[in-house]
Motif scaffolding. Structure first.
Motif, PDB file in Angstrom:
ATOM      1  N   MET A  72      -0.997 -15.840   6.455  1.00  0.00           N
ATOM      2  CA  MET A  72      -2.449 -15.766   6.405  1.00  0.00           C
ATOM      3  C   MET A  72      -2.929 -14.558   5.599  1.00  0.00           C
ATOM      4  N   LEU A  73      -2.059 -13.557   5.419  1.00  0.00           N
ATOM      5  CA  LEU A  73      -2.477 -12.375   4.665  1.00  0.00           C
ATOM      6  C   LEU A  73      -2.673 -12.684   3.186  1.00  0.00           C
ATOM      7  N   ALA A  74      -2.238 -13.868   2.748  1.00  0.00           N
ATOM      8  CA  ALA A  74      -2.483 -14.311   1.372  1.00  0.00           C
ATOM      9  C   ALA A  74      -3.721 -15.195   1.275  1.00  0.00           C
ATOM     10  N   ASP A  75      -4.384 -15.474   2.398  1.00  0.00           N
ATOM     11  CA  ASP A  75      -5.569 -16.339   2.421  1.00  0.00           C
ATOM     12  C   ASP A  75      -6.738 -15.626   1.732  1.00  0.00           C
ATOM     13  N   PRO A  76      -7.408 -16.276   0.789  1.00  0.00           N
ATOM     14  CA  PRO A  76      -8.550 -15.653   0.105  1.00  0.00           C
ATOM     15  C   PRO A  76      -9.639 -15.170   1.057  1.00  0.00           C
ATOM     16  N   ALA A  77      -9.676 -15.708   2.273  1.00  0.00           N
ATOM     17  CA  ALA A  77     -10.674 -15.270   3.251  1.00  0.00           C
ATOM     18  C   ALA A  77     -10.488 -13.803   3.622  1.00  0.00           C
ATOM     19  N   LEU A  78      -9.285 -13.253   3.372  1.00  0.00           N
ATOM     20  CA  LEU A  78      -9.010 -11.854   3.692  1.00  0.00           C
ATOM     21  C   LEU A  78      -9.008 -10.973   2.440  1.00  0.00           C
ATOM     22  N   ALA A  79      -9.607 -11.429   1.378  1.00  0.00           N
ATOM     23  CA  ALA A  79      -9.652 -10.648   0.134  1.00  0.00           C
ATOM     24  C   ALA A  79     -10.265  -9.276   0.391  1.00  0.00           C
ATOM     25  N   GLY A  80      -9.533  -8.242   0.012  1.00  0.00           N
ATOM     26  CA  GLY A  80     -10.006  -6.876   0.181  1.00  0.00           C
ATOM     27  C   GLY A  80      -9.931  -6.356   1.596  1.00  0.00           C
ATOM     28  N   LYS A  81      -9.313  -7.117   2.503  1.00  0.00           N
ATOM     29  CA  LYS A  81      -9.278  -6.722   3.914  1.00  0.00           C
ATOM     30  C   LYS A  81      -7.852  -6.507   4.433  1.00  0.00           C
ATOM     31  N   VAL A  82      -6.887  -6.441   3.521  1.00  0.00           N
ATOM     32  CA  VAL A  82      -5.474  -6.343   3.892  1.00  0.00           C
ATOM     33  C   VAL A  82      -4.887  -5.025   3.399  1.00  0.00           C
ATOM     34  N   SER A  83      -3.958  -4.486   4.161  1.00  0.00           N
ATOM     35  CA  SER A  83      -3.214  -3.309   3.712  1.00  0.00           C
ATOM     36  C   SER A  83      -1.730  -3.510   3.995  1.00  0.00           C
ATOM     37  N   LEU A  84      -0.900  -3.142   3.027  1.00  0.00           N
ATOM     38  CA  LEU A  84       0.555  -3.176   3.174  1.00  0.00           C
ATOM     39  C   LEU A  84       1.101  -1.769   2.988  1.00  0.00           C
ATOM     40  N   PRO A  85       2.259  -1.473   3.556  1.00  0.00           N
ATOM     41  CA  PRO A  85       2.851  -0.135   3.377  1.00  0.00           C
ATOM     42  C   PRO A  85       3.341   0.066   1.949  1.00  0.00           C
ATOM     43  N   ASP A  86       3.169   1.267   1.473  1.00  0.00           N
ATOM     44  CA  ASP A  86       3.652   1.626   0.139  1.00  0.00           C
ATOM     45  C   ASP A  86       5.113   2.077   0.236  1.00  0.00           C
ATOM     46  N   VAL A  87       5.889   1.267   0.931  1.00  0.00           N
ATOM     47  CA  VAL A  87       7.320   1.508   1.128  1.00  0.00           C
ATOM     48  C   VAL A  87       8.015   0.183   0.856  1.00  0.00           C
ATOM     49  N   VAL A  88       8.884   0.164  -0.116  1.00  0.00           N
ATOM     50  CA  VAL A  88       9.438  -1.097  -0.595  1.00  0.00           C
ATOM     51  C   VAL A  88      10.180  -1.863   0.497  1.00  0.00           C
ATOM     52  N   GLU A  89      10.970  -1.158   1.322  1.00  0.00           N
ATOM     53  CA  GLU A  89      11.727  -1.858   2.362  1.00  0.00           C
ATOM     54  C   GLU A  89      10.797  -2.516   3.378  1.00  0.00           C
ATOM     55  N   ASP A  90       9.712  -1.821   3.735  1.00  0.00           N
ATOM     56  CA  ASP A  90       8.766  -2.390   4.696  1.00  0.00           C
ATOM     57  C   ASP A  90       8.025  -3.579   4.098  1.00  0.00           C
ATOM     58  N   ALA A  91       7.607  -3.449   2.842  1.00  0.00           N
ATOM     59  CA  ALA A  91       6.865  -4.535   2.198  1.00  0.00           C
ATOM     60  C   ALA A  91       7.737  -5.777   2.055  1.00  0.00           C
ATOM     61  N   TYR A  92       8.978  -5.605   1.631  1.00  0.00           N
ATOM     62  CA  TYR A  92       9.860  -6.760   1.483  1.00  0.00           C
ATOM     63  C   TYR A  92      10.359  -7.281   2.828  1.00  0.00           C
ATOM     64  N   GLY A  93      10.387  -6.415   3.856  1.00  0.00           N
ATOM     65  CA  GLY A  93      10.694  -6.907   5.192  1.00  0.00           C
ATOM     66  C   GLY A  93       9.625  -7.880   5.657  1.00  0.00           C
ATOM     67  N   PHE A  94       8.372  -7.518   5.386  1.00  0.00           N
ATOM     68  CA  PHE A  94       7.234  -8.389   5.682  1.00  0.00           C
ATOM     69  C   PHE A  94       7.362  -9.718   4.924  1.00  0.00           C
ATOM     70  N   SER A 121       8.996 -12.404  -3.466  1.00  0.00           N
ATOM     71  CA  SER A 121       8.238 -11.673  -4.483  1.00  0.00           C
ATOM     72  C   SER A 121       6.956 -12.401  -4.839  1.00  0.00           C
ATOM     73  N   ASP A 122       7.026 -13.724  -4.967  1.00  0.00           N
ATOM     74  CA  ASP A 122       5.824 -14.513  -5.254  1.00  0.00           C
ATOM     75  C   ASP A 122       4.803 -14.377  -4.128  1.00  0.00           C
ATOM     76  N   PHE A 123       5.303 -14.338  -2.893  1.00  0.00           N
ATOM     77  CA  PHE A 123       4.405 -14.182  -1.756  1.00  0.00           C
ATOM     78  C   PHE A 123       3.710 -12.814  -1.798  1.00  0.00           C
ATOM     79  N   LEU A 124       4.464 -11.762  -2.106  1.00  0.00           N
ATOM     80  CA  LEU A 124       3.859 -10.429  -2.206  1.00  0.00           C
ATOM     81  C   LEU A 124       2.801 -10.383  -3.310  1.00  0.00           C
ATOM     82  N   ARG A 125       3.043 -11.113  -4.382  1.00  0.00           N
ATOM     83  CA  ARG A 125       2.041 -11.171  -5.458  1.00  0.00           C
ATOM     84  C   ARG A 125       0.760 -11.857  -4.970  1.00  0.00           C
ATOM     85  N   ALA A 126       0.924 -12.880  -4.150  1.00  0.00           N
ATOM     86  CA  ALA A 126      -0.243 -13.574  -3.609  1.00  0.00           C
ATOM     87  C   ALA A 126      -1.014 -12.667  -2.656  1.00  0.00           C
ATOM     88  N   VAL A 127      -0.293 -11.924  -1.831  1.00  0.00           N
ATOM     89  CA  VAL A 127      -0.948 -11.010  -0.894  1.00  0.00           C
ATOM     90  C   VAL A 127      -1.593  -9.841  -1.641  1.00  0.00           C
TER      91      VAL A 127
END
Length: 348
Positions: A147-169, A191-197
């Motif tokens: 759901m974090l890739a859903d356009p309804a959450l545009a500008g309302k999401v935050s991910l960690p600036d830590v590669v292991e955590d982001a790719y764990g997600f 990777s495609d999913f992270l690009r969408a998010v």
């Protein structure tokens, strides 16, 4: 976090009576870990805390040490241990000098990053969860990672600036719960999913305080965050929840202390500090005041049982067995993720 602030304030007040720093050794650490509640036994013996210097994340800390910064102890997460050994930055731990070594959770004490080549390279200290934290009053209906890739959450999401955590997600979102299952195809899918998010990301957080403030204000509705964020906001009466549904996924991390080769302090003081950190009383404080789990198995019996149950720590070994551990990423995969994550953040 109100309970943390109160406890830390009392501990710091007691520390002030001894003086600001005992100064025997230098500890290179995450911000906030100079809280004397973690090492009261050291303060009582030495009349004050060691000197502290801080880093924002593992990669910054590693680069600073590699460029010549001197300290006696550092507090990396276990995924960095291989790089630190390869760079000849750390030396083995003498477990005969650790009073509580036999009390540490076996899963942590036996990690290959901790124990390898007949030596111990890190004293496990803290571990915890990284999961989906969201505002229950601002996100309607059921929520899952995708759901974090859903356009309804545009500008309302935050991910960690830590590669292991982001790719764990991302790994959990595409159905990978073991890094050995991260094939090239799954890596591309993640990777495609992270690009969408990325299209929905307001900012990549590196400071928990920044993230907590943004969730509290309503700027951020959902984030991949450490469990301390949920606890901090609950104590501030913010309606948030960290999803612990196995169908959604929770990742776990573990960090600890390493003995640096170029330190100028005495080994006796280093082991005094490590013993204070490893004690069950240190773990009790970590659980109750910070909401993180401790490496000492005895901590869970003496900590507040309501808190232990609420955080999911009643059976630590089972909890860890059901989590995706970010620190088990193979080195080749870690390098691949780092390169791709920088491209994703840059919009490519």
């Amino acid at each position: 976090m109100k309970i943390k602030s109160l406890s830390a304030g009392l501990a710091l007040g007691a520390l002030a009576a001894f003086g600001a720093s005992a100064g025997q050794i230098t500890v290179f650490d995450w911000s906030g870990y100079d809280d004397p509640g973690f090492f009261n036994a050291y303060v009582e013996k030495h009349g004050g805390a060691p000197d502290f210097s801080f880093f924002a994340d593992d990669h910054e800390g590693f680069n600073k040490l590699r460029s010549g910064f001197k300290a006696d102890l550092a507090h990396p997460c276990s995924g960095l241990i291989g790089k630190m050994r390869a760079a000849d930055l750390i030396k083995p731990i003498d477990t005969a000098r650790l009073d509580a070594w036999g009390e540490l959770l076996p899963t942590l004490a036996q990690l290959p990053e901790v124990s390898s080549d007949g030596q111990i390279w890190m004293v496990p200290f803290d571990w915890g969860n990284t999961g989906l934290v969201y505002r229950t009053d601002l996100v309607e209906g059921d929520i899952d990672l995708k759901m974090l890739a859903d356009p309804a959450l545009a500008g309302k999401v935050s991910l960690p600036d830590v590669v292991e955590d982001a790719y764990g997600f991302a790994a959990l979102a595409v159905g990978v719960n073991d890094w050995s299952e991260m094939t090239d195809e799954k890596f591309q899918e993640a990777s495609d999913f992270l690009r969408a998010v990325h299209k929905n990301v307001r900012f990549y957080w590196s400071d928990q305080g920044q993230l907590d403030a943004a969730i509290k204000s309503g700027e951020i509705h959902a984030a991949w965050a450490w469990n301390a964020t949920e606890l901090s906001l609950i104590f501030d009466n913010v309606p948030v929840k960290l999803v612990r549904d196995p169908e959604v996924g929770v990742a776990s991390w573990a960090c600890g202390y390493v003995h640096l080769k170029d330190g100028e302090g005495s080994d006796e003081d280093v082991y005094d500090f490590l013993n204070a950190l490893s004690d069950a009383e240190s773990g009790k404080y970590l659980i109750e005041a910070w909401g993180y789990a401790h490496a000492n198995a005895g901590s869970y019996g003496i900590a507040d049982q309501e808190a232990v149950r609420a955080y999911g720590y009643s059976d630590p070994e089972s909890f860890m067995a059901e989590s995706l551990f970010g620190f088990r990423v193979p080195n080749e995969m870690a390098a691949k993720m780092l390169k791709e994550f920088e491209r994703i953040k840059a919009g490519f």
